[in-house]
Design a protein around this motif. Structure first.
Motif, PDB file in Angstrom:
ATOM      1  N   ILE A 260       0.837  -1.204   0.000  1.00  0.00           N
ATOM      2  CA  ILE A 260       0.000   0.000   0.000  1.00  0.00           C
ATOM      3  C   ILE A 260       0.876   1.261   0.000  1.00  0.00           C
ATOM      4  CG2 ILE A 260      -1.630   1.333   1.421  1.00  0.00           C
ATOM      5  CD1 ILE A 260      -2.895  -1.454   2.127  1.00  0.00           C
ATOM      6  N   GLN A 261       1.916   1.266   0.821  1.00  0.00           N
ATOM      7  CA  GLN A 261       2.849   2.400   0.822  1.00  0.00           C
ATOM      8  C   GLN A 261       3.421   2.640  -0.576  1.00  0.00           C
ATOM      9  OE1 GLN A 261       5.920   1.334   3.624  1.00  0.00           O
ATOM     10  NE2 GLN A 261       5.059   2.618   5.242  1.00  0.00           N
ATOM     11  N   ALA A 262       3.835   1.545  -1.199  1.00  0.00           N
ATOM     12  CA  ALA A 262       4.496   1.660  -2.502  1.00  0.00           C
ATOM     13  C   ALA A 262       3.517   2.130  -3.569  1.00  0.00           C
ATOM     14  CB  ALA A 262       5.116   0.317  -2.890  1.00  0.00           C
ATOM     15  N   ALA A 263       2.330   1.542  -3.590  1.00  0.00           N
ATOM     16  CA  ALA A 263       1.336   1.906  -4.609  1.00  0.00           C
ATOM     17  C   ALA A 263       0.925   3.376  -4.450  1.00  0.00           C
ATOM     18  CB  ALA A 263       0.116   1.001  -4.499  1.00  0.00           C
ATOM     19  N   LYS A 264       0.743   3.775  -3.203  1.00  0.00           N
ATOM     20  CA  LYS A 264       0.390   5.161  -2.894  1.00  0.00           C
ATOM     21  C   LYS A 264       1.481   6.111  -3.410  1.00  0.00           C
ATOM     22  CE  LYS A 264      -1.586   7.362   1.237  1.00  0.00           C
ATOM     23  NZ  LYS A 264      -1.911   7.012   2.645  1.00  0.00           N
ATOM     24  N   THR A 265       2.727   5.747  -3.156  1.00  0.00           N
ATOM     25  CA  THR A 265       3.847   6.589  -3.593  1.00  0.00           C
ATOM     26  C   THR A 265       3.925   6.648  -5.114  1.00  0.00           C
ATOM     27  OG1 THR A 265       5.038   5.912  -1.605  1.00  0.00           O
ATOM     28  CG2 THR A 265       6.331   6.984  -3.327  1.00  0.00           C
ATOM     29  N   ALA A 266       3.785   5.511  -5.764  1.00  0.00           N
ATOM     30  CA  ALA A 266       3.830   5.482  -7.231  1.00  0.00           C
ATOM     31  C   ALA A 266       2.721   6.359  -7.798  1.00  0.00           C
ATOM     32  CB  ALA A 266       3.701   4.046  -7.737  1.00  0.00           C
ATOM     33  N   ASN A 267       1.539   6.241  -7.223  1.00  0.00           N
ATOM     34  CA  ASN A 267       0.398   7.037  -7.674  1.00  0.00           C
ATOM     35  C   ASN A 267       0.671   8.532  -7.505  1.00  0.00           C
ATOM     36  OD1 ASN A 267      -2.611   8.183  -6.526  1.00  0.00           O
ATOM     37  ND2 ASN A 267      -2.574   7.126  -8.489  1.00  0.00           N
ATOM     38  N   ARG A 268       1.216   8.896  -6.362  1.00  0.00           N
ATOM     39  CA  ARG A 268       1.510  10.293  -6.068  1.00  0.00           C
ATOM     40  C   ARG A 268       2.570  10.858  -7.020  1.00  0.00           C
ATOM     41  NH1 ARG A 268       5.328  12.154  -2.699  1.00  0.00           N
ATOM     42  NH2 ARG A 268       5.555  10.189  -1.600  1.00  0.00           N
ATOM     43  N   LEU A 269       3.586  10.022  -7.314  1.00  0.00           N
ATOM     44  CA  LEU A 269       4.690  10.477  -8.174  1.00  0.00           C
ATOM     45  C   LEU A 269       4.415  10.255  -9.662  1.00  0.00           C
ATOM     46  CD1 LEU A 269       7.682   8.969  -6.124  1.00  0.00           C
ATOM     47  CD2 LEU A 269       6.892  11.353  -6.100  1.00  0.00           C
ATOM     48  N   ASN A 270       3.217   9.743  -9.978  1.00  0.00           N
ATOM     49  CA  ASN A 270       2.901   9.420 -11.381  1.00  0.00           C
ATOM     50  C   ASN A 270       3.878   8.424 -11.998  1.00  0.00           C
ATOM     51  OD1 ASN A 270       0.496  10.746 -12.128  1.00  0.00           O
ATOM     52  ND2 ASN A 270       1.578  12.715 -11.949  1.00  0.00           N
ATOM     53  N   LYS A 271       4.369   7.473 -11.194  1.00  0.00           N
ATOM     54  CA  LYS A 271       5.227   6.430 -11.765  1.00  0.00           C
ATOM     55  C   LYS A 271       4.343   5.265 -12.206  1.00  0.00           C
ATOM     56  CE  LYS A 271       9.434   7.660  -9.716  1.00  0.00           C
ATOM     57  NZ  LYS A 271      10.830   7.316  -9.550  1.00  0.00           N
ATOM     58  N   PRO A 272       4.668   4.660 -13.334  1.00  0.00           N
ATOM     59  CA  PRO A 272       3.864   3.522 -13.784  1.00  0.00           C
ATOM     60  C   PRO A 272       3.997   2.353 -12.819  1.00  0.00           C
ATOM     61  CG  PRO A 272       5.824   3.782 -15.163  1.00  0.00           C
ATOM     62  CD  PRO A 272       5.777   4.971 -14.245  1.00  0.00           C
ATOM     63  N   TRP A 273       2.888   1.679 -12.555  1.00  0.00           N
ATOM     64  CA  TRP A 273       2.976   0.491 -11.702  1.00  0.00           C
ATOM     65  C   TRP A 273       1.964  -0.551 -12.161  1.00  0.00           C
ATOM     66  CZ3 TRP A 273      -0.327  -1.510  -7.719  1.00  0.00           C
ATOM     67  CH2 TRP A 273      -1.469  -0.751  -7.427  1.00  0.00           C
ATOM     68  N   ILE A 274       2.297  -1.807 -11.890  1.00  0.00           N
ATOM     69  CA  ILE A 274       1.468  -2.932 -12.324  1.00  0.00           C
ATOM     70  C   ILE A 274       1.094  -3.782 -11.128  1.00  0.00           C
ATOM     71  CG2 ILE A 274       3.569  -4.262 -12.954  1.00  0.00           C
ATOM     72  CD1 ILE A 274       1.794  -5.633 -15.137  1.00  0.00           C
ATOM     73  N   LEU A 275      -0.169  -4.230 -11.136  1.00  0.00           N
ATOM     74  CA  LEU A 275      -0.699  -5.060 -10.056  1.00  0.00           C
ATOM     75  C   LEU A 275      -0.953  -6.472 -10.567  1.00  0.00           C
ATOM     76  CD1 LEU A 275      -2.023  -5.420  -7.211  1.00  0.00           C
ATOM     77  CD2 LEU A 275      -4.167  -4.638  -8.246  1.00  0.00           C
ATOM     78  N   ASP A 276      -0.440  -7.477  -9.834  1.00  0.00           N
ATOM     79  CA  ASP A 276      -0.750  -8.878 -10.137  1.00  0.00           C
ATOM     80  C   ASP A 276      -1.612  -9.408  -8.992  1.00  0.00           C
ATOM     81  OD1 ASP A 276      -0.784 -11.632 -10.604  1.00  0.00           O
ATOM     82  OD2 ASP A 276       1.176 -11.573 -11.578  1.00  0.00           O
ATOM     83  N   PRO A 277      -2.925  -9.552  -9.228  1.00  0.00           N
ATOM     84  CA  PRO A 277      -3.859  -9.915  -8.152  1.00  0.00           C
ATOM     85  C   PRO A 277      -3.936 -11.424  -7.948  1.00  0.00           C
ATOM     86  CG  PRO A 277      -5.086  -9.515 -10.156  1.00  0.00           C
ATOM     87  CD  PRO A 277      -3.627  -9.317 -10.501  1.00  0.00           C
ATOM     88  N   VAL A 278      -2.795 -12.045  -7.600  1.00  0.00           N
ATOM     89  CA  VAL A 278      -2.728 -13.509  -7.474  1.00  0.00           C
ATOM     90  C   VAL A 278      -3.799 -14.020  -6.501  1.00  0.00           C
ATOM     91  CG1 VAL A 278      -1.289 -15.475  -6.827  1.00  0.00           C
ATOM     92  CG2 VAL A 278      -0.244 -13.467  -7.883  1.00  0.00           C
ATOM     93  N   GLY A 279      -4.581 -14.962  -6.944  1.00  0.00           N
ATOM     94  CA  GLY A 279      -5.576 -15.580  -6.069  1.00  0.00           C
ATOM     95  C   GLY A 279      -6.754 -14.686  -5.725  1.00  0.00           C
ATOM     96  N   ALA A 280      -6.998 -13.644  -6.532  1.00  0.00           N
ATOM     97  CA  ALA A 280      -8.178 -12.798  -6.279  1.00  0.00           C
ATOM     98  C   ALA A 280      -9.415 -13.684  -6.216  1.00  0.00           C
ATOM     99  CB  ALA A 280      -8.330 -11.770  -7.397  1.00  0.00           C
ATOM    100  N   GLY A 281     -10.252 -13.432  -5.227  1.00  0.00           N
ATOM    101  CA  GLY A 281     -11.475 -14.214  -5.085  1.00  0.00           C
ATOM    102  C   GLY A 281     -11.315 -15.454  -4.217  1.00  0.00           C
ATOM    103  N   ALA A 282     -10.064 -15.862  -3.930  1.00  0.00           N
ATOM    104  CA  ALA A 282      -9.850 -17.103  -3.164  1.00  0.00           C
ATOM    105  C   ALA A 282     -10.139 -16.914  -1.675  1.00  0.00           C
ATOM    106  CB  ALA A 282      -8.429 -17.621  -3.368  1.00  0.00           C
TER     107      ALA A 282
END
Lengths: 263, 263, 263
Positions: free
Chosen positions: A77-99
Motif C-alpha cells: 500500500i505504501q508503494a502503490a500510494k507513492t507510485a500514484n503520487r509520483l505518477n510512476k507507472p505500476w502494475i498489479l498482479d492480483p494472485v488468487g483474487a477471489g480465493a
C-alpha cells in the motif's frame, strides 16, 4: 505494429530501467532473473522504512500479492500510494483474487491507487471486477473469456488501468482491444510464469509511454521465448531455465517469424 | 504392489489436487514446481487472516518448519488445527528437529494436531520421539537406522501418523513397515529434495486413502526420477532441473524397470 | 599461492563446514545450493528465539541485508553480536548500501560487530566508508576503483575486516592487496552471484585461518567456474545451473589452467 513492438524490446535492453518489485517468495528469484534477461535492473525491497525511497529511485513498480501477509500488505500500500503520487507507472498482479476475503480486501485498497496495468488470469480479473460492482450486478464467476473481457472493460473504465488477461490467448483491454496468440501449454507447468509476465510488463511500462504497446511487447517477448524453447525441452524444469536464455538472446528475426496478434 | 503404486501416480496426474503449502523460503519455488510436475496444483499462503480459508479449499496441507519464526509458527498451528478439525490429510516436515529448543517447542505443539504423515531424516525422527518420551526412556541420539525405526514406531503409536524416514534406504513405518531402495547420492547435494519429497507426499495423500501406499508411490516417484536423471548429469545444478522434467514425463515402463522395495 | 588456494578448496570439500546464513529471499535457494556444491553444509535460520543457538553450532556466519526488514534486522544484529562474542568468523554483504537511509543505519550497527570479511561492489564499499567518515572528509561517490580501494583500506583499518571489492577485477584489501582476474560478464546477468560469492567466502573462512587466502580461493573458485561454464551456454539461465555443476566438479587441473591473480 510488430516492428513497433520490437523497438520496445530494444528500448528496454538499451535503457535498462530500474524496476522495484514487491512480490511473492515463490517467484522472486525467477522474476529477478527474467528482468535481468530482458535487460532491466531488478530491485526487491519491502521494508516500511525504505519502500518510499525505493519507489522514488525506480522507473516502475511491480506489486504481486501472491504470498501477502499483514506486513507485506502495508509495504504494498505504501508503494502503490507513492507510485500514484509520483505518477510512476505500476502494475498489479492480483494472485488468487477471489480465493479469500483477505486477498479481496487488500486488492480493493490497492485498486484505489489506480494501477497503470493489471495482469491476471480470467478468474482473477472477474473476481476483481466483482469486488467493485454492486452485488446484484456482479459478473458471473464461471470464467468465460467473454465475461473476463467485459470485466476488464469495466475495470478499465473505473480505474483507467490497462488490463491484461492471461490464458491460451492473451487479451489486452484498454478501450481498444488486442489479442496475442503466442505461447505453449507447457508454460503452465512452470510456477510463476504469470508473475514473470507481470514483472516484464513492469520493465516495459518503465520506458514506454504507450501502455498497450508496452504490455503487448512484454507478453509477446515472453510467450515467443516460451514457444521457441518448449519445442526442444523434455519438461518444465528445462523450460524454466532455457526460457531465461531465450529472453536474453531472442533476435528480431525470431521475433518477426513467430509473432501472432490481432489488434 | 508396484502396479498399485503406479495407479496412484496416474491418479495425481488426473485429479490434480490442490495442495496448500506453508513451507520454508529456500525451497518454495522448487516444491511448487515439483507439485506442478507431478500433476498437482500448489498454493503457498501463510497470512493469519486467510490460512483457515485456504486449508478449507485444499485437498491436503504441507507444513515444513525450515525457516520458521514467530509469525509463521502461528500460521502453521492455525493450519494444522484446521486440517485436524476438518479431517484433511496433512504432512509435517520437522526440519532441524533437535537443533534448537525453539524448533522442538514448535514441533511438540504441531504434533498435537496429529499429522497424517511425518517425513524426516533419521536424526529428526529420533529428535521428535525424544520430545515425547520421558527423559529416562529417551532413545539414543546417535542416528542408527534401527533406533530411528523404533522412534518411528513410537510416534506412530502415539499420534497415529505414518512415519517416513529418509536416507540411503527410505523406510515407511505404520504398523507395517516398507523399505524403498531407489535414489542416488547426488540428490543430497541439491538443497531441499527432502522438502520436495514431503510436498509430493502431500499431493498423494490428497487423493489416496491408503497412506502407506500414497507415501510409497510419492517417494518412489521422486527417487526413481532422481536415479534416472543422475546418470546423465554433471552435477547438482542440472540434477535439480532435469529432475523436474522427469517427474513430469516419467513413464510406467521406466517406473516398472526401476522400482525396488520390500514390504 | 595458486597451489595454496587449491588446498583451501579441498579443505572445504573435506571438512564440510556448517555455515549459518541470514540472507535475502531472492538468493536463498541458490546460495544454499552453491554451498552444497562447494562441499559445505548450509543452514538458513532467522527466528529471534533460535539465532544465537544456530550461530553457536555453526563454523561461520553469513549476513546479507538484501531484503531486510525490521524483524530480520534484529536477527542479523543478534547473530553478528553472537559471532563477535564467540570469535566466530562472519561475513557481511552490504547489498544496496547507500540506496536508502534504512540500509545505512542498519549497516552502521552491523559494522560495530567487526565483520571478518565485507564483500560488495565498488559503490557499496564506498557507501560503507562514507557512513563512517566525517562528512567533510567523505570519499567521492562516483565509483572509481581507486576510490573504492581507498575506502576499503579505511574500512580495514577501522574494523579490522578484510574487504572484497567485486567487479570486472576483484580486489581483496587487508593491509596487503590482491587482484583476481577471472570471471565472465554474463555472470552479471544472473541474479545474486555476488551473494553467492559472499556465501562461498563464508564457507572458506569457516575452515581457513588466513582470511585473505580464504577469500581469494572462494572468489577464484566461483569466477573460474563461471568463466568455464560461460563459454558453453546460450544465456544466463543455463549459466546459473551449470555453474552449480562446475562448483561441484571443478578439478585442480582446470583451476590451475585458469587462475589469474596478482598479489
Amino acid at each position: 505494429m510488430e516492428q513497433l513492438l520490437w523497438k520496445h524490446i530494444q528500448n528496454v535492453r538499451e535503457k535498462s530501467p530500474l524496476v522495484h518489485n514487491i512480490t511473492n517468495y515463490v517467484v522472486m528469484n525467477n522474476t529477478a532473473n527474467a528482468l535481468l534477461a530482458v535487460g532491466a535492473s531488478p530491485i526487491m525491497a519491502h521494508a516500511h522504512q525504505e519502500v518510499e525511497e525505493m519507489v522514488n529511485i525506480c522507473q516502475a513498480l511491480v506489486i504481486n500479492i501472491g504470498t501477502l501477509d499483514e506486513y507485506w500488505t502495508v509495504s504494498m500500500i505504501q508503494a502503490a500510494k507513492t507510485a500514484n503520487r509520483l505518477n510512476k507507472p505500476w502494475i498489479l498482479d492480483p494472485v488468487g483474487a477471489g480465493a479469500t476475503s483477505y486477498r479481496d480486501t487488500t486488492l480493493e485498497y490497492l485498486l484505489s491507487f489506480k494501477p497503470t496495468v493489471i495482469r491476471g488470469n480470467a478468474s482473477e480479473i472477474l473476481a476483481l471486477a466483482k469486488l467493485n460492482q454492486e452485488k446484484t450486478k456482479g459478473v458471473d464467476s464461471t470464467a468465460h473469456s467473454n465475461d473476463a473481457v467485459q470485466a476488464a472493460q469495466y475495470l478499465h473504465k473505473k480505474f483507467g488501468s490497462t488490463i491484461c488477461i492471461s490464458g491460451e490467448t492473451d487479451i489486452i483491454v484498454a478501450g481498444k482491444e488486442m489479442r496475442l496468440f503466442n505461447g505453449n501449454a507447457l508454460m503452465t507447468k512452470v510456477t510463476g510464469l504469470g508473475c514473470t509476465a507481470t514483472a516484464i510488463i513492469g520493465a516495459f511500462i518503465a520506458v514506454t509511454g504507450d501502455i498497450v504497446e508496452a504490455a503487448a511487447a512484454a507478453i509477446s517477448l515472453l510467450n515467443i521465448a516460451g514457444e521457441i524453447v518448449a519445442k526442444n525441452v523434455e519438461g518444465p524444469g528445462s523450460l524454466q531455465i532455457h526460457l531465461l536464455d531465450k529472453l536474453y538472446n531472442l533476435t528480431q528475426t525470431e521475433f518477426d517469424q513467430h509473432i501472432k496478434l490481432s489488434a
